[in-house]
Design an enzyme around this catalytic site. Structure first.
Site, PDB file in Angstrom:
ATOM      1  N   LYS A  74      85.789  70.563   9.267  1.00 51.97           N
ATOM      2  CA  LYS A  74      84.500  70.610   9.996  1.00 51.97           C
ATOM      3  C   LYS A  74      84.196  69.086   9.970  1.00 51.97           C
ATOM      4  O   LYS A  74      83.965  68.508   8.910  1.00 51.97           O
ATOM      5  CB  LYS A  74      83.417  71.446   9.403  1.00 51.97           C
ATOM      6  CG  LYS A  74      82.160  71.383  10.009  1.00 51.97           C
ATOM      7  CD  LYS A  74      81.211  72.555   9.632  1.00 51.97           C
ATOM      8  CE  LYS A  74      80.132  72.135   8.682  1.00 51.97           C
ATOM      9  NZ  LYS A  74      79.214  73.238   8.415  1.00 51.97           N
ATOM     10  N   ARG A 117      77.950  81.344   8.182  1.00 54.98           N
ATOM     11  CA  ARG A 117      78.968  81.539   6.949  1.00 54.98           C
ATOM     12  C   ARG A 117      77.901  81.218   5.873  1.00 54.98           C
ATOM     13  O   ARG A 117      78.084  81.587   4.709  1.00 54.98           O
ATOM     14  CB  ARG A 117      79.715  80.301   7.199  1.00 54.98           C
ATOM     15  CG  ARG A 117      79.387  79.054   7.421  1.00 54.98           C
ATOM     16  CD  ARG A 117      79.285  78.492   6.003  1.00 54.98           C
ATOM     17  NE  ARG A 117      79.707  77.020   5.900  1.00 54.98           N
ATOM     18  CZ  ARG A 117      78.942  76.144   5.099  1.00 54.98           C
ATOM     19  NH1 ARG A 117      77.822  76.380   4.481  1.00 54.98           N
ATOM     20  NH2 ARG A 117      79.388  74.848   4.868  1.00 54.98           N
TER      21      ARG A 117
HETATM   22  P1  NAD Z   1      65.132  73.358   8.108  1.00 55.43           P
HETATM   23  O1  NAD Z   1      64.671  71.689   8.343  1.00 55.43           O
HETATM   24  O2  NAD Z   1      65.191  73.987   9.404  1.00 55.43           O
HETATM   25  O3  NAD Z   1      63.827  73.814   7.212  1.00 55.43           O
HETATM   26  C1  NAD Z   1      63.607  73.043   6.021  1.00 55.43           C
HETATM   27  C2  NAD Z   1      63.065  74.101   4.904  1.00 55.43           C
HETATM   28  O4  NAD Z   1      62.794  73.352   3.659  1.00 55.43           O
HETATM   29  C3  NAD Z   1      61.672  74.558   5.445  1.00 55.43           C
HETATM   30  O5  NAD Z   1      61.664  75.830   4.730  1.00 55.43           O
HETATM   31  C4  NAD Z   1      60.836  73.404   4.838  1.00 55.43           C
HETATM   32  O6  NAD Z   1      59.334  73.716   4.590  1.00 55.43           O
HETATM   33  C5  NAD Z   1      61.346  73.159   3.594  1.00 55.43           C
HETATM   34  N1  NAD Z   1      61.052  71.794   3.131  1.00 55.43           N
HETATM   35  C6  NAD Z   1      61.197  70.571   4.043  1.00 55.43           C
HETATM   36  N2  NAD Z   1      61.159  69.212   3.052  1.00 55.43           N
HETATM   37  C7  NAD Z   1      60.774  69.930   1.946  1.00 55.43           C
HETATM   38  C8  NAD Z   1      60.249  69.154   0.748  1.00 55.43           C
HETATM   39  N3  NAD Z   1      60.312  67.981   1.007  1.00 55.43           N
HETATM   40  N4  NAD Z   1      60.089  69.969  -0.191  1.00 55.43           N
HETATM   41  C9  NAD Z   1      60.338  71.264  -0.459  1.00 55.43           C
HETATM   42  N5  NAD Z   1      60.644  72.161   0.677  1.00 55.43           N
HETATM   43  C10 NAD Z   1      60.853  71.359   1.821  1.00 55.43           C
HETATM   44  O7  NAD Z   1      66.475  73.409   7.410  1.00 55.43           O
HETATM   45  P2  NAD Z   1      67.447  74.386   7.380  1.00 55.43           P
HETATM   46  O8  NAD Z   1      68.562  74.227   8.387  1.00 55.43           O
HETATM   47  O9  NAD Z   1      66.822  75.850   7.298  1.00 55.43           O
HETATM   48  O10 NAD Z   1      68.110  74.152   6.078  1.00 55.43           O
HETATM   49  C11 NAD Z   1      67.339  74.231   4.768  1.00 55.43           C
HETATM   50  C12 NAD Z   1      68.251  73.640   3.781  1.00 55.43           C
HETATM   51  O11 NAD Z   1      69.653  74.418   3.530  1.00 55.43           O
HETATM   52  C13 NAD Z   1      68.752  72.353   3.969  1.00 55.43           C
HETATM   53  O12 NAD Z   1      68.379  71.271   2.586  1.00 55.43           O
HETATM   54  C14 NAD Z   1      70.048  72.111   4.135  1.00 55.43           C
HETATM   55  O13 NAD Z   1      70.647  70.865   3.628  1.00 55.43           O
HETATM   56  C15 NAD Z   1      70.657  73.322   3.369  1.00 55.43           C
HETATM   57  N6  NAD Z   1      71.676  73.956   3.916  1.00 55.43           N
HETATM   58  C16 NAD Z   1      72.838  74.339   2.918  1.00 55.43           C
HETATM   59  C17 NAD Z   1      73.630  74.902   3.082  1.00 55.43           C
HETATM   60  C18 NAD Z   1      74.797  75.568   1.997  1.00 55.43           C
HETATM   61  O14 NAD Z   1      75.840  75.960   2.592  1.00 55.43           O
HETATM   62  N7  NAD Z   1      74.446  75.579   0.955  1.00 55.43           N
HETATM   63  C19 NAD Z   1      74.245  75.190   4.616  1.00 55.43           C
HETATM   64  C20 NAD Z   1      73.156  74.732   5.666  1.00 55.43           C
HETATM   65  C21 NAD Z   1      72.048  73.921   5.162  1.00 55.43           C
END
Ligand code: NAD
Length: 328
Positions: A74, A117
């Protein structure tokens, strides 16, 4: 035509959404976690670099699943300026190769698949680790991933209610609309109240500070920490991680870029204290052993999950006569 020419199927975002549902993603992710724990599937080292242009982070996640015969990568990352252009900030594409010859077999759009996923990952953890009588689902986070997470989790237990908190409360109505759509009452609460009420919690934020503290979580809770996927990020108190029985998709990522990095860094737990969810799936680890135990899943996100769902998309597209075909 060259003897090396081969057929490639190209599957679009729209086709992935149409073809790969939550049930297929759940099964694919559960299978690949099991294969990883048996040593049948490997993730290769992740590359992630700031490219010095458009503030972008770009990288590759790659792996091979010998059980499912899925080989690929990916590629993509994070472009913070995309929203202003009407595009999603996270962009990715999956390339699948024939494990027998190395030839490219499929090019699959990766944005929807990443969300589905990731939601499958926390829902696999809920299916295997949450108490069977869990009634209240707690959501910390309300961004792009949160709605996918909520929909997938809601299918794993007979939840009666969703309690939610987000550092940016103005984002909560979108999540409330998802809860309403799936028929679950929704209550916005503060994080302490969320801990007091929830039987299963998903954290899915971009936080760099703990948002949930150990003292707020009641015995028996299952927590899926899904936001922490980079060094320095953190969603829950390291003391909470140490108090819980910890599980992860991949230990190597959990201790370096996952939620467990902080409890490891401060010496509260050791690498050997973290079990894989794959071992629970394969029944070589008992998983939850009491109703009072706090279980925590550190879902760091591995390339094999992406390859697994992309492979499902490519197979279903081929069977349904969808996708575009090219000769390479
Ligand atoms: P998004 O930008 O749409 O939403 C961000 C979220 O984090 C919101 O709830 C926002 O209020 C909060 N946020 C933003 N800045 C913050 C801060 N400084 N402190 C606390 N909260 C904060 O992002 P998303 O696409 O919903 O992704 C959320 C998270 O999940 C990201 O960190 C992303 O990297 C992670 N992610 C993880 C996986 C995995 O497999 N584990 C996969 C995809 C995304």
């Amino acid at each position: 035509m060259s003897a090396d020419a081969g057929q490639v199927i190209i599957v679009s975002e729209g086709e992935c959404e149409e073809l790969v549902g939550r049930a297929q993603a759940f099964e694919a992710v559960q299978d690949v976690f099991g294969a990883m724990a048996r040593g049948d599937a490997y993730n290769f080292p992740v590359v992630r670099e700031a490219i010095g242009h458009a503030d972008a982070l770009y990288g590759f996640k790659s792996g091979f699943d010998r059980a499912g015969m899925v080989l690929g990568v990916k590629s993509g990352g994070y472009w913070p300026g995309n929203l202003a252009k009407g595009l999603t900030n996270h962009q990715s594409t999956v390339f699948l190769f024939d494990p027998d010859t190395g030839r490219l077999t499929a090019l699959v759009a990766g944005n929807y698949l990443t969300a589905v996923r990731t939601a499958a990952s926390s829902s696999v953890s809920i299916a295997h680790l949450a108490r069977k009588d869990a009634k209240v689902l707690g959501m910390v986070g309300a961004g792009h991933q949160a709605g996918f997470q909520l929909r997938a989790a809601a299918e794993q237990r007979d939840f009666e209610k969703v309690v939610a908190w987000n550092p940016h409360p103005e984002m909560l109505p979108k999540l409330a609309a998802v809860a309403q759509e799936i028929g679950l009452p929704f209550e916005a609460v503060d994080p302490e109240e969320l801990g007091a009420q929830a039987d299963a919690i998903i954290t899915i934020t971009s936080a760099f500070e703990p948002l949930l503290m150990k003292g707020w979580i009641k015995p028996g809770t299952h927590i899926a920490c899904m936001g922490t996927d980079t060094k320095g990020k953190q969603e829950v108190d390291a003391e909470l991680v140490a108090a819980a029985t910890a599980f992860t998709d991949e230990v190597a990522q959990s201790v370096t870029i996952g939620e467990c990095q902080h409890a490891i860094g401060s010496g509260l737990i050791k690498e050997g204290d973290i079990a894989t969810i794959g071992a629970v799936i394969n029944a070589t680890h008992p998983g939850r052993t009491s109703d009072d135990e706090i279980t925590l899943f550190d879902g760091t996100g591995v390339g094999l999950q992406d390859l697994a769902v992309a492979s499902v998309a490519a197979d279903l597209a081929a069977k349904a006569g969808k996708g575009q075909h090219a000769t390479l």
